[in-house]
Design a protein around this motif. Structure first.
Motif, PDB file in Angstrom:
ATOM      1  N   PHE A  32       0.808  -1.217   0.000  1.00  0.00           N
ATOM      2  CA  PHE A  32       0.000   0.000   0.000  1.00  0.00           C
ATOM      3  C   PHE A  32       0.840   1.265   0.000  1.00  0.00           C
ATOM      4  N   ASN A  33       2.062   1.205   0.485  1.00  0.00           N
ATOM      5  CA  ASN A  33       2.971   2.349   0.336  1.00  0.00           C
ATOM      6  C   ASN A  33       3.171   2.676  -1.139  1.00  0.00           C
ATOM      7  N   VAL A  34       3.337   1.644  -1.946  1.00  0.00           N
ATOM      8  CA  VAL A  34       3.535   1.830  -3.381  1.00  0.00           C
ATOM      9  C   VAL A  34       2.259   2.358  -4.034  1.00  0.00           C
ATOM     10  N   ILE A  35       1.117   1.790  -3.656  1.00  0.00           N
ATOM     11  CA  ILE A  35      -0.149   2.213  -4.251  1.00  0.00           C
ATOM     12  C   ILE A  35      -0.425   3.683  -3.938  1.00  0.00           C
ATOM     13  N   LEU A  71      -8.767  10.440   0.337  1.00  0.00           N
ATOM     14  CA  LEU A  71      -9.743   9.440  -0.118  1.00  0.00           C
ATOM     15  C   LEU A  71      -9.417   8.060   0.439  1.00  0.00           C
ATOM     16  N   PHE A  72      -8.131   7.728   0.514  1.00  0.00           N
ATOM     17  CA  PHE A  72      -7.718   6.434   1.065  1.00  0.00           C
ATOM     18  C   PHE A  72      -8.167   6.286   2.516  1.00  0.00           C
ATOM     19  N   VAL A  73      -7.994   7.320   3.318  1.00  0.00           N
ATOM     20  CA  VAL A  73      -8.380   7.255   4.732  1.00  0.00           C
ATOM     21  C   VAL A  73      -9.895   7.069   4.850  1.00  0.00           C
ATOM     22  N   ILE A  74     -10.644   7.824   4.058  1.00  0.00           N
ATOM     23  CA  ILE A  74     -12.112   7.699   4.102  1.00  0.00           C
ATOM     24  C   ILE A  74     -12.550   6.291   3.694  1.00  0.00           C
ATOM     25  N   LEU A  75     -12.000   5.782   2.598  1.00  0.00           N
ATOM     26  CA  LEU A  75     -12.375   4.442   2.135  1.00  0.00           C
ATOM     27  C   LEU A  75     -11.910   3.368   3.115  1.00  0.00           C
ATOM     28  N   GLY A  76     -10.724   3.558   3.689  1.00  0.00           N
ATOM     29  CA  GLY A  76     -10.197   2.581   4.631  1.00  0.00           C
ATOM     30  C   GLY A  76     -11.091   2.388   5.836  1.00  0.00           C
ATOM     31  N   PHE A  77     -11.604   3.487   6.366  1.00  0.00           N
ATOM     32  CA  PHE A  77     -12.474   3.381   7.545  1.00  0.00           C
ATOM     33  C   PHE A  77     -13.920   3.066   7.166  1.00  0.00           C
ATOM     34  N   LYS A  95      -6.098  -0.051  12.248  1.00  0.00           N
ATOM     35  CA  LYS A  95      -6.345   1.399  12.336  1.00  0.00           C
ATOM     36  C   LYS A  95      -5.028   2.172  12.327  1.00  0.00           C
ATOM     37  N   LEU A  96      -4.073   1.675  13.084  1.00  0.00           N
ATOM     38  CA  LEU A  96      -2.759   2.328  13.097  1.00  0.00           C
ATOM     39  C   LEU A  96      -2.126   2.310  11.712  1.00  0.00           C
ATOM     40  N   ILE A  97      -2.256   1.196  11.015  1.00  0.00           N
ATOM     41  CA  ILE A  97      -1.637   1.063   9.690  1.00  0.00           C
ATOM     42  C   ILE A  97      -2.234   2.066   8.712  1.00  0.00           C
ATOM     43  N   ILE A  98      -3.537   2.252   8.757  1.00  0.00           N
ATOM     44  CA  ILE A  98      -4.187   3.222   7.864  1.00  0.00           C
ATOM     45  C   ILE A  98      -3.593   4.610   8.070  1.00  0.00           C
ATOM     46  N   TRP A  99      -3.431   4.998   9.344  1.00  0.00           N
ATOM     47  CA  TRP A  99      -2.882   6.330   9.622  1.00  0.00           C
ATOM     48  C   TRP A  99      -1.398   6.415   9.276  1.00  0.00           C
ATOM     49  N   ILE A 100      -0.633   5.379   9.544  1.00  0.00           N
ATOM     50  CA  ILE A 100       0.796   5.394   9.207  1.00  0.00           C
ATOM     51  C   ILE A 100       0.972   5.525   7.696  1.00  0.00           C
ATOM     52  N   LEU A 101       0.203   4.756   6.937  1.00  0.00           N
ATOM     53  CA  LEU A 101       0.273   4.836   5.482  1.00  0.00           C
ATOM     54  C   LEU A 101      -0.070   6.242   4.993  1.00  0.00           C
ATOM     55  N   ALA A 175       6.340   7.938  15.185  1.00  0.00           N
ATOM     56  CA  ALA A 175       7.480   8.418  14.401  1.00  0.00           C
ATOM     57  C   ALA A 175       7.023   9.048  13.087  1.00  0.00           C
ATOM     58  N   SER A 176       6.062   8.420  12.406  1.00  0.00           N
ATOM     59  CA  SER A 176       5.571   8.958  11.130  1.00  0.00           C
ATOM     60  C   SER A 176       4.822  10.267  11.342  1.00  0.00           C
TER      61      SER A 176
END
Length: 466
Positions: A32-35, A71-77, A95-101, A175-176
């Motif tokens: 998902f970092n790449v996407i 948009l990613f954050v909205i769709l993720g949740f 949840k943490l991963i969504i915010w870190i990404l 950290a992020s």
């Protein structure tokens, strides 16, 4: 570098099955970092060096990333339950991963701008602060918090047993977030300026890079997901943990290749219109192979002391047999990055997508075929085949579109000698440092004999220019 530094800590604290959990979660991270970057960083470099209005490029690229991240954050949740069910990641960690990404995606263009404007000190300071916070929190939460919780009520209230994997991602989250805060000055200078025509041109350039990036991430990490699904359930996560820990020893090559790429990628673009860029590209690639081949040999000669330094838990050593394969695979990946300059500076990024897609398909097919037969060794072999075939394809296709006069006879010779000495050191003369160091000295002598005239000429040229 952080992933290497943390290996001793994680393998000391985490059971192999828990390390397997971490490795599986990290797989989704990489993909998902790449996407979320979708090739915009590479497009930014290309257009930043091509367009006269550099501010327009910066604003357009940054607003594009901001919009898609939102948009990613909205769709993720919004689809959180479906995502959690598919990935099998615990809800709190997800949840943490969504915010870190999201935080990491928002930092892409600010960091690219620093690189494009030759601000390595600021770039390095912020990156090192990120590593320092992440490393410090990992050490505190995994080592000191359990001890403090036994004596102090406050620390007892924030300590949870069997919570180690959660603590790893909490450290990453903090950290992020702090890194993004350090980059806030860049965002404060942002204007509401977005050029649709430029964005379309950048996306046309970026989308093949996205396909290539997703394919790369498949080559790099998808094997963990295949191991999870194809190995027996009772041993899958333990095997993934063992495999992933020893895989990290291949990061010595990745560190070199990544640091090299971070510095050289802007150079490739900025010198594309210089008087003789092909000669410079050929020279750079040759010396990359020389240094990478030396790293391969040195690491494998001293692999056992390095093993004891980075993976102190002997239960992980079972997978040491994959280390030579992964080191060589990562060297080929670095070579591929050097050879891929032709499609980036000629705006033919679709070929990058074709080549890396071939690698991804190879990775998938070989994992499906080999894992049921030889387990994680099959995954390592698939990685080596994918990266080596991509380098070979890029070289031969590149000859037709942008022929660079690579010194292929020397490159093959240096690579072949390094591989021969590495195989002998690891499989025949393991821990015989007298012979191993002899191989290193012989390799260095070979380089000196064939490259001394060119090296001295380069040094003298640099002195004259200064």
């Amino acid at each position: 570098m952080l992933s290497v530094i943390l290996v001793p800590l994680y393998t000391d604290v985490l059971k192999s099955a828990s390390f397997g959990d971490y490795a599986i979660i990290f797989t989704y991270f990489v993909i998902f970092n790449v996407i979320l970057a979708y090739g915009m960083e590479t497009a930014f470099f290309r257009f930043y060096n091509k367009e006269t209005d550099k501010s327009k490029v910066t604003q357009t690229a940054n607003w594009s990333i901001i919009t898609t991240t939102f948009l990613f954050v909205i769709l993720g949740f919004s689809f959180f339950d479906a995502v959690q069910s598919f990935t099998r990641i615990e809800p709190e960690i997800l949840k943490l991963i969504i915010w870190i990404l999201a935080f990491d995606a928002l930092a892409i263009i600010p960091f690219a701008w620093l690189r494009a404007n030759s601000k390595p000190l600021q770039f390095a300071v912020i990156k090192i602060i990120n590593v320092g916070i992440n490393l410090g929190l990992n050490v505190f939460l995994l080592i000191y918090l359990p001890k403090l919780a036994k004596h102090f009520p406050f620390f007892e209230s924030i300590y949870f047993p069997e919570y180690e994997v959660h603590y790893i991602f909490w450290s990453n989250f903090i950290a992020s977030g702090f890194t993004l805060l350090l980059l806030s000055g860049f965002f404060q200078k942002m204007k509401l300026s977005f050029n649709w025509q430029l964005w379309k041109a950048m996306m046309k350039y970026a989308l093949p890079v996205l396909v290539a990036g997703v394919a790369f991430s498949i080559n790099e990490v998808i094997d963990r997901l295949f191991l999870e699904r194809l190995l027996p359930a009772d041993i899958a996560k333990e095997q993934i943990g063992i495999y992933s820990a020893c895989y990290k020893l291949g990061m010595f090559m990745t560190l070199f290749a990544t640091a090299f790429r971070l510095g050289i990628e802007p150079f490739f673009f900025s010198h594309a219109t210089s008087r003789n860029p092909k000669k410079a590209y050929a020279l750079i690639t040759k010396y990359f192979v020389i240094v990478g081949s030396a790293i391969l040999l040195v690491v494998l000669v001293f692999i056992d002391p390095l093993k004891e330094l980075f993976i102190r838990n002997e239960s992980y050593w079972e997978a040491m047999k994959i280390v030579p394969i992964i080191l060589l695979a990562n060297l080929f990946l670095g070579i591929y990055h050097n050879l891929s300059v032709w499609y980036k500076i000629t705006d033919k990024t679709r070929f990058g997508a074709y080549i890396s897609s071939f690698g991804a398909v190879s990775t998938i097919v070989l994992n499906l075929w080999l894992i049921p037969i030889i387990g994680y060794v099959g995954s390592a072999a698939a990685t080596l085949f994918a990266y080596s075939s991509m380098a070979i394809l890029s070289y031969f296709i590149g000859k037709k579109h942008y022929a660079v006069p690579y010194a292929m006879s020397k490159i093959i010779a240096y690579l072949g000698v390094s591989i021969l000495f590495s195989v002998l050191s690891f499989y025949v003369f393991r821990e015989n440092y007298f012979i191993g160091i002899g191989f290193i000295l012989a390799f260095v002598s070979l380089i000196y004999v064939f490259e001394k005239q060119e090296l001295f000429a380069l040094i003298n040229k640099d002195k004259n220019e200064n």
